[in-house]
Scaffold this motif. Structure first.
Motif, PDB file in Angstrom:
ATOM      1  N   ASP A 121      14.023  19.847  21.394  1.00  0.00           N
ATOM      2  CA  ASP A 121      15.024  19.213  22.244  1.00  0.00           C
ATOM      3  C   ASP A 121      16.429  19.718  21.903  1.00  0.00           C
ATOM      4  N   LYS A 122      16.656  19.938  20.623  1.00  0.00           N
ATOM      5  CA  LYS A 122      17.965  20.447  20.197  1.00  0.00           C
ATOM      6  C   LYS A 122      18.279  21.767  20.909  1.00  0.00           C
ATOM      7  N   ALA A 123      17.315  22.663  20.927  1.00  0.00           N
ATOM      8  CA  ALA A 123      17.519  23.964  21.593  1.00  0.00           C
ATOM      9  C   ALA A 123      17.792  23.762  23.084  1.00  0.00           C
ATOM     10  N   TYR A 124      17.035  22.811  23.692  1.00  0.00           N
ATOM     11  CA  TYR A 124      17.219  22.543  25.121  1.00  0.00           C
ATOM     12  C   TYR A 124      18.636  22.050  25.415  1.00  0.00           C
ATOM     13  N   PHE A 125      19.099  21.039  24.663  1.00  0.00           N
ATOM     14  CA  PHE A 125      20.419  20.447  24.944  1.00  0.00           C
ATOM     15  C   PHE A 125      21.552  21.449  24.691  1.00  0.00           C
ATOM     16  N   ILE A 126      21.407  22.227  23.620  1.00  0.00           N
ATOM     17  CA  ILE A 126      22.462  23.194  23.314  1.00  0.00           C
ATOM     18  C   ILE A 126      22.513  24.283  24.386  1.00  0.00           C
ATOM     19  N   LYS A 127      21.325  24.656  24.866  1.00  0.00           N
ATOM     20  CA  LYS A 127      21.298  25.648  25.949  1.00  0.00           C
ATOM     21  C   LYS A 127      21.985  25.084  27.193  1.00  0.00           C
ATOM     22  N   ARG A 128      21.728  23.823  27.494  1.00  0.00           N
ATOM     23  CA  ARG A 128      22.360  23.204  28.666  1.00  0.00           C
ATOM     24  C   ARG A 128      23.879  23.157  28.497  1.00  0.00           C
ATOM     25  N   HIS A 129      24.343  23.029  27.244  1.00  0.00           N
ATOM     26  CA  HIS A 129      25.786  23.003  27.011  1.00  0.00           C
ATOM     27  C   HIS A 129      26.395  24.414  27.092  1.00  0.00           C
ATOM     28  N   TYR A 130      25.701  25.385  26.532  1.00  0.00           N
ATOM     29  CA  TYR A 130      26.245  26.749  26.486  1.00  0.00           C
ATOM     30  C   TYR A 130      26.025  27.539  27.776  1.00  0.00           C
ATOM     31  N   TYR A 131      24.934  27.255  28.460  1.00  0.00           N
ATOM     32  CA  TYR A 131      24.573  28.053  29.641  1.00  0.00           C
ATOM     33  C   TYR A 131      24.407  27.184  30.883  1.00  0.00           C
TER      34      TYR A 131
END
Lengths: 318, 318
Positions: free
Chosen positions: B179-189
């Motif tokens: 989930d961490k990877a998912y949320f950070i991706k949503r923030h960065y991309y």
């Protein structure tokens, strides 16, 4: 960032109304109108505190100059100014600074008919980025790449004043009070040659604005055009003030490499020399023939028909 | 500044070729072509280190996101992306950083068909200003001011993921690794809803992109349209990951005020509801009906038909 929304009042609604702006500041984008027979010229310049201007620059001058340097790029294409966006980054909200900055910006905007259509205001180390749009009749834009062997090289105005103004501000040079005011004004308030650029559209084969200094800028032009150039340093237009302020070799150094003149350098074929006189006379801008385009992709400086010893005027790197 | 000229090679010649760019980077201005039946949409956004992004942001993400947030403004007008200028201020020249930043920027530029036509690179505290231009058929642009009483309010995608991603990066929230990877991706991309915006041109009465957070952005829209709105917080689209990561009140807080979703919020009259389904289905973008436009210039949040207590989800200031 409420505070930063407040500062928008210094910029919103102060623009020159233009019929080709359908929707101004306030939505996700502005909407502007172009026409089939015009190209849109786009340019972008950033000024950073400590790099492009000193902290001490009066806010009015900074506002004016930020736009003037962008207008100079439009002038060099022969384009008519139209719209701009402003990205303003400031360390703090200072109302009197903002009032003066925006007065300077809109002084230039109103004079040249530019409408502010968008922008962004952010907190951070002081810098100004303007992206400007102009219009130019298709296939009439002046580029750097059209100079041909034999074309005459001209510059508008006088060269070197702005760079001496900067050295005065830096405390490197001292002059009398009247001349000091003149040079500093030339540095803070350059005159973009917008009308001159437009009047050159059907006459000049190439053009560039002098921002880095004549030697550096003409090198860009001859590289783009795959030609060479001879510059007659004795023909360089120097103001009386510059000639009085420093020895001639130093004056030539300022004129050749000082930079920030924001005059135009352009090339005109022999057949158009007559038309040039008539055309530029209308704009009231002075201009001087300073050299000729040659073959061979090299820049040569001459004085009295002999190679000019660049070392004499305090620079080596060209 | 030779060093800074070197970095231009990371940006020059990498743009999507476009037939409407007559002259690209390298002269005083670029030249681009518009047509009589299209308006040009212009927007400008600045990202400053320490304000809009952390020093630790991967360069690729920063390059991508810098353009994506500008594309989101075009999407909200229903405009087709065309040209951009990039003003890049950097404290130093770091080749691997530049390589990754430009890769991220051009990944977005190529996907959305944007040509880089100008820019300026300067030394200073890190910041990025992009001015973007798009094209939209005349009188079809989506503005913030067209919402009418009774129109249904929709949003694309899911809300709140980006803001939770930011809180994870800040160390305020902990979630499992996937989930961490998912949320950070949503923030960065973020995904700018460019195609969705274009497909809404003849259906929606108004649109805005969600950059500050739903509550803040819909307040801009209802103010511009002189209307009110009711939002049904139970209808807000939340990702499964968000619902799993935090209690529902916190999830709604992220969705209502988190910001940086870069989804579209738009209004559609009852008569166009059917056409909307067909039209947006083509773009593959999910969308949810979250409320209705009312009279009276106020925003009301409801849950199960009763006023929603905003205080429950950790914010007070709207």
């Amino acid at each position: 960032m409420k505070e930063f929304q407040l500062i928008e009042r210094f910029f919103t609604g102060r623009s020159s109304p233009r019929r080709d702006v359908s929707l101004g500041i306030g939505d996700d984008c502005a909407l502007v109108e172009a026409t089939d027979n015009k190209s849109i010229a786009i340019s972008c310049d950033t000024l950073v505190e400590g790099v492009h201007f000193y902290k001490e620059i009066p806010a009015h001058a900074l506002g004016y100059k930020s736009l003037a340097v962008n207008l100079s790029d439009l002038a060099a294409m022969g384009a008519e100014p139209a719209w701009m966006t402003l990205a303003l980054t400031l360390p703090e909200v200072n109302e009197s600074w903002l009032s003066e900055f925006s007065d300077g910006l809109f002084e230039a905007a109103q004079y040249y008919g530019v409408s502010l259509v968008g922008g962004d205001t952010t907190r951070g180390p002081r810098s100004i980025t303007i992206t400007i749009n102009g219009k130019v009749t298709k296939d009439e834009a002046l580029t750097r790449s059209g100079a041909r062997n034999g074309d005459w090289i001209y510059v508008t105005g006088t060269l070197g004043d702005s760079a001496l103004g900067l050295d005065i501000l830096r405390g490197k040079v001292e002059v009398n009070a009247a001349d000091k005011a003149y040079f500093i004004k030339r540095h803070y308030y350059p005159t973009p040659r917008v009308l001159a650029g437009q009047s050159l559209r059907q006459l000049a084969t190439s053009a560039i604005d002098l921002s880095d200094g004549l030697v550096s800028d003409i090198n860009h032009l001859i590289k783009s055009s795959h030609v060479g150039a001879i510059i007659d340093v004795d023909a360089l237009p120097l103001s009386l003030a510059l000639k009085n302020a420093v020895p001639i070799d130093e004056a030539l150094g300022y004129a050749l490499t000082g930079g920030e003149d924001y005059e135009l350098l352009f090339t005109v074929p022999e057949a158009q020399k007559g038309a040039l006189e008539t055309s530029l006379a209308h704009t009231g801008v002075t201009f001087s023939k300073v050299g000729q385009i040659t073959t061979g992709e090299q820049l040569k400086l001459q004085s009295n028909g002999a190679a000019f010893e660049a070392i004499n005027c305090g620079f080596e790197h060209f």
